[in-house]
Design an enzyme around this catalytic site. Structure first.
Site, PDB file in Angstrom:
ATOM      1  N   ASP A  58       0.846  -1.196   0.000  1.00  0.00           N
ATOM      2  CA  ASP A  58       0.000   0.000   0.000  1.00  0.00           C
ATOM      3  C   ASP A  58       0.878   1.242   0.000  1.00  0.00           C
ATOM      4  O   ASP A  58       1.022   1.937   1.014  1.00  0.00           O
ATOM      5  CB  ASP A  58      -0.940  -0.029   1.216  1.00  0.00           C
TER       6      ASP A  58
ATOM      7  N   LYS B 159       0.477  -7.821  -2.780  1.00  0.00           N
ATOM      8  CA  LYS B 159      -0.831  -7.307  -3.188  1.00  0.00           C
ATOM      9  C   LYS B 159      -0.688  -5.928  -3.797  1.00  0.00           C
ATOM     10  O   LYS B 159      -0.071  -5.035  -3.195  1.00  0.00           O
ATOM     11  CB  LYS B 159      -1.781  -7.225  -1.990  1.00  0.00           C
TER      12      LYS B 159
ATOM     13  N   ASP C  26      -5.819  -6.469  -6.382  1.00  0.00           N
ATOM     14  CA  ASP C  26      -7.051  -6.216  -5.620  1.00  0.00           C
ATOM     15  C   ASP C  26      -7.772  -5.011  -6.203  1.00  0.00           C
ATOM     16  O   ASP C  26      -7.759  -3.928  -5.621  1.00  0.00           O
ATOM     17  CB  ASP C  26      -6.683  -6.000  -4.139  1.00  0.00           C
TER      18      ASP C  26
ATOM     19  N   LYS D  32     -11.092  -5.065  -7.101  1.00  0.00           N
ATOM     20  CA  LYS D  32     -12.523  -5.098  -6.722  1.00  0.00           C
ATOM     21  C   LYS D  32     -13.413  -4.710  -7.902  1.00  0.00           C
ATOM     22  O   LYS D  32     -14.196  -3.753  -7.842  1.00  0.00           O
ATOM     23  CB  LYS D  32     -12.771  -4.186  -5.518  1.00  0.00           C
TER      24      LYS D  32
ATOM     25  N   ASP E 237     -18.753  -4.197 -12.546  1.00  0.00           N
ATOM     26  CA  ASP E 237     -19.190  -3.469 -13.742  1.00  0.00           C
ATOM     27  C   ASP E 237     -20.112  -4.385 -14.548  1.00  0.00           C
ATOM     28  O   ASP E 237     -20.441  -5.483 -14.100  1.00  0.00           O
ATOM     29  CB  ASP E 237     -17.960  -3.039 -14.564  1.00  0.00           C
TER      30      ASP E 237
ATOM     31  N   PRO F 152     -21.119  -7.162 -17.345  1.00  0.00           N
ATOM     32  CA  PRO F 152     -20.336  -8.375 -17.631  1.00  0.00           C
ATOM     33  C   PRO F 152     -19.245  -8.184 -18.668  1.00  0.00           C
ATOM     34  O   PRO F 152     -18.113  -8.654 -18.488  1.00  0.00           O
ATOM     35  CB  PRO F 152     -21.411  -9.357 -18.122  1.00  0.00           C
ATOM     36  N   ASN F 153     -19.544  -7.468 -19.744  1.00  0.00           N
ATOM     37  CA  ASN F 153     -18.564  -7.306 -20.815  1.00  0.00           C
ATOM     38  C   ASN F 153     -17.310  -6.571 -20.316  1.00  0.00           C
ATOM     39  O   ASN F 153     -16.175  -6.962 -20.633  1.00  0.00           O
ATOM     40  CB  ASN F 153     -19.213  -6.531 -21.970  1.00  0.00           C
ATOM     41  N   THR F 154     -17.513  -5.550 -19.512  1.00  0.00           N
ATOM     42  CA  THR F 154     -16.390  -4.765 -18.990  1.00  0.00           C
ATOM     43  C   THR F 154     -15.612  -5.550 -17.935  1.00  0.00           C
ATOM     44  O   THR F 154     -14.375  -5.525 -17.910  1.00  0.00           O
ATOM     45  CB  THR F 154     -16.910  -3.432 -18.402  1.00  0.00           C
TER      46      THR F 154
ATOM     47  N   THR G  10     -15.621  -5.337   4.745  1.00  0.00           N
ATOM     48  CA  THR G  10     -15.558  -5.481   6.212  1.00  0.00           C
ATOM     49  C   THR G  10     -15.693  -4.126   6.914  1.00  0.00           C
ATOM     50  O   THR G  10     -15.878  -4.074   8.126  1.00  0.00           O
ATOM     51  CB  THR G  10     -14.252  -6.163   6.660  1.00  0.00           C
TER      52      THR G  10
ATOM     53  N   ARG H 174       0.504  -3.358   7.115  1.00  0.00           N
ATOM     54  CA  ARG H 174       1.404  -2.615   8.004  1.00  0.00           C
ATOM     55  C   ARG H 174       2.191  -3.457   9.001  1.00  0.00           C
ATOM     56  O   ARG H 174       3.292  -3.055   9.377  1.00  0.00           O
ATOM     57  CB  ARG H 174       0.604  -1.513   8.704  1.00  0.00           C
TER      58      ARG H 174
HETATM   59  O1  C5P Z   1      -2.129  -2.672   6.876  1.00  0.00           O
HETATM   60  P1  C5P Z   1      -3.178  -3.745   6.925  1.00  0.00           P
HETATM   61  O2  C5P Z   1      -2.652  -5.113   7.297  1.00  0.00           O
HETATM   62  O3  C5P Z   1      -4.394  -3.333   7.713  1.00  0.00           O
HETATM   63  O4  C5P Z   1      -3.629  -3.885   5.405  1.00  0.00           O
HETATM   64  C1  C5P Z   1      -4.618  -4.786   5.043  1.00  0.00           C
HETATM   65  C2  C5P Z   1      -4.729  -4.830   3.566  1.00  0.00           C
HETATM   66  O5  C5P Z   1      -5.883  -5.591   3.250  1.00  0.00           O
HETATM   67  C3  C5P Z   1      -4.935  -3.467   2.909  1.00  0.00           C
HETATM   68  O6  C5P Z   1      -4.310  -3.537   1.631  1.00  0.00           O
HETATM   69  C4  C5P Z   1      -6.429  -3.351   2.779  1.00  0.00           C
HETATM   70  O7  C5P Z   1      -6.826  -2.581   1.678  1.00  0.00           O
HETATM   71  C5  C5P Z   1      -6.813  -4.804   2.543  1.00  0.00           C
HETATM   72  N1  C5P Z   1      -8.201  -5.132   2.875  1.00  0.00           N
HETATM   73  C6  C5P Z   1      -8.741  -4.965   4.138  1.00  0.00           C
HETATM   74  N2  C5P Z   1     -10.038  -5.318   4.374  1.00  0.00           N
HETATM   75  C7  C5P Z   1     -10.765  -5.824   3.400  1.00  0.00           C
HETATM   76  C8  C5P Z   1     -10.230  -6.018   2.123  1.00  0.00           C
HETATM   77  C9  C5P Z   1      -8.927  -5.660   1.896  1.00  0.00           C
HETATM   78  O8  C5P Z   1      -8.065  -4.520   5.046  1.00  0.00           O
HETATM   79  N3  C5P Z   1     -12.014  -6.183   3.647  1.00  0.00           N
END
Ligand code: C5P
Length: 248
Positions: free
Chosen positions: A18, A39, A66, A68, A71, A73-75, A130, A222
């Protein structure tokens, strides 16, 4: 036997890069052992684009893209095709895009990976973010289902549409496996080393808890990237998850 085949094998750890640009991503990846999964999310992809994915892959890092995707289906199929050609190994799509979109993306990913000879691109469904609680979900979707019911329903929809797995919190991991089967992959973010800083995550779990819940991929940001020695932090996460300090 792999976890995917129902065996008891430690999960793979994916390090979330990130960071805002390609130089920072390559520098961080360079501090990790060869072959470590990484990621690439919306921040890095929007800044550095496919080039960052290609360069990380070229250096031997399997890439979890990642994006996400959500859109028509075609896109969505086009995005999956492009991701497969780039050599990404995992791509996220929103289960709420519906069956036709999910099937189109799954078919396109399989076809394109075969054509390009890049190895299989597996798709993971995002069920309910989440960051949404029951009240926030009701505001978006109208009255009705709570998050728990929605996660199970959307995971089952994804499974029935040819998607390989889902992203879920550790707390939801067992429920997703119960609904979709042990071979349906689950990637869990929100991982913290025992006693570590929780940052802005609300519900966190340790690597050992994630592993015990059956998670196939631990997405860790992190706890590894902010450490003074990211490789040592990765080794600790792997050890806590029951994995040997290896990569594949
Ligand atoms: O720094 P940390 O361990 O919190 O990062 C978690 C990673 O997982 C980040 O890249 C965040 O975007 C991703 N993520 C998340 N919760 C989700 C989906 C992805 O924390 N539901």
């Amino acid at each position: 036997m792999s976890r995917e085949e129902g065996g008891v094998v430690a999960p793979e750890v994916i390090v979330a890069l990130d960071v805002p640009d390609e130089d920072a991503a390559l520098a961080l990846a360079g501090r990790l052992p060869e072959g470590t999964w990484v990621k690439v999310g919306l921040e890095l992809f929007t800044a550095a684009g496919p080039d960052a994915v290609a360069r990380l892959s070229d250096r031997g890092h399997p890439v979890f893209l990642d994006l996400k995707v959500h859109d028509i289906p075609n896109t969505a199929a086009g995005a999956a095709r492009s991701a497969a050609r780039l050599g990404a190994r995992l791509l996220t799509v929103h289960a709420s895009g519906g069956r036709t979109m999910l099937e189109a993306a799954a078919d396109a990913a399989a076809e394109a990976a075969e054509e390009a000879g890049t190895g299989r691109l597996r798709l993971l469904a995002v069920t309910v973010l989440t960051s949404l609680d029951d009240a926030a979900l009701a505001e978006v979707m109208g009255r009705g289902a709570g998050t728990e019911e929605a996660v199970g329903r959307l995971a089952a929809l994804a499974r029935g549409s040819g998607i390989d797995g889902a992203v879920a919190s550790v707390a939801e991991c067992r429920a997703v496996k119960a609904v979709c089967g042990a071979d349906f992959l689950v990637a869990t973010p929100g991982i913290r080393l025992a006693g570590g800083d929780v940052h802005d995550q609300k519900r966190v779990a340790t690597p050992a808890e994630a592993s015990a819940a059956g998670s196939d991929f631990l997405v860790v940001g992190r706890a590894i990237t902010a450490a003074e020695d990211p490789a040592a932090a990765l080794a600790r996460v792997r050890a806590e998850a029951g994995a040997a300090d290896w990569t594949h």
